[in-house]
Design a protein around this motif. Sequence first.
Motif, PDB file in Angstrom:
ATOM      1  N   UNK A 195      -0.670   8.311   3.638  1.00 22.53           N
ATOM      2  CA  UNK A 195      -2.074   7.907   3.529  1.00 22.53           C
ATOM      3  C   UNK A 195      -2.612   8.215   2.135  1.00 22.53           C
ATOM      4  N   UNK A 196      -2.264   9.387   1.595  1.00 18.75           N
ATOM      5  CA  UNK A 196      -2.721   9.753   0.251  1.00 18.75           C
ATOM      6  C   UNK A 196      -2.185   8.775  -0.794  1.00 18.75           C
ATOM      7  N   UNK A 197      -0.915   8.396  -0.664  1.00 21.62           N
ATOM      8  CA  UNK A 197      -0.339   7.435  -1.609  1.00 21.62           C
ATOM      9  C   UNK A 197      -1.031   6.080  -1.495  1.00 21.62           C
ATOM     10  N   UNK A 198      -1.300   5.649  -0.270  1.00 21.30           N
ATOM     11  CA  UNK A 198      -1.969   4.359  -0.084  1.00 21.30           C
ATOM     12  C   UNK A 198      -3.374   4.387  -0.677  1.00 21.30           C
ATOM     13  N   UNK A 199      -4.092   5.498  -0.507  1.00 19.87           N
ATOM     14  CA  UNK A 199      -5.444   5.605  -1.073  1.00 19.87           C
ATOM     15  C   UNK A 199      -5.415   5.575  -2.589  1.00 19.87           C
ATOM     16  N   UNK A 200      -4.418   6.231  -3.190  1.00 21.41           N
ATOM     17  CA  UNK A 200      -4.311   6.208  -4.653  1.00 21.41           C
ATOM     18  C   UNK A 200      -4.091   4.783  -5.146  1.00 21.41           C
ATOM     19  N   UNK A 201      -3.242   4.036  -4.467  1.00 22.05           N
ATOM     20  CA  UNK A 201      -2.977   2.651  -4.861  1.00 22.05           C
ATOM     21  C   UNK A 201      -4.236   1.813  -4.694  1.00 22.05           C
ATOM     22  N   UNK A 202      -4.939   1.987  -3.576  1.00 15.11           N
ATOM     23  CA  UNK A 202      -6.163   1.213  -3.340  1.00 15.11           C
ATOM     24  C   UNK A 202      -7.234   1.540  -4.367  1.00 15.11           C
TER      25      UNK A 202
END
Length: 56
Positions: free
Chosen positions: A33-40
């Motif tokens: 989830x943290x990685x996805x938020x960084x990308x978003x």
Amino acid sequence: MKSNYSNTAQLKDLMTVPPMTAAKHAEVMRKRIAQRRMVEEARDLKHAAGEQFEKR
């Protein structure tokens, strides 16, 4: 795009490994989830920067 679900392990290896603990699963999910938020967020910042330059 990298697939999170690709696995090169043999079926026998997958079936004989003990299941993931709840704590380990929670850790993996938090990381994903943290990685996805960084990308978003990076995508949103890039989009906002593009709009800023178009207005001038």
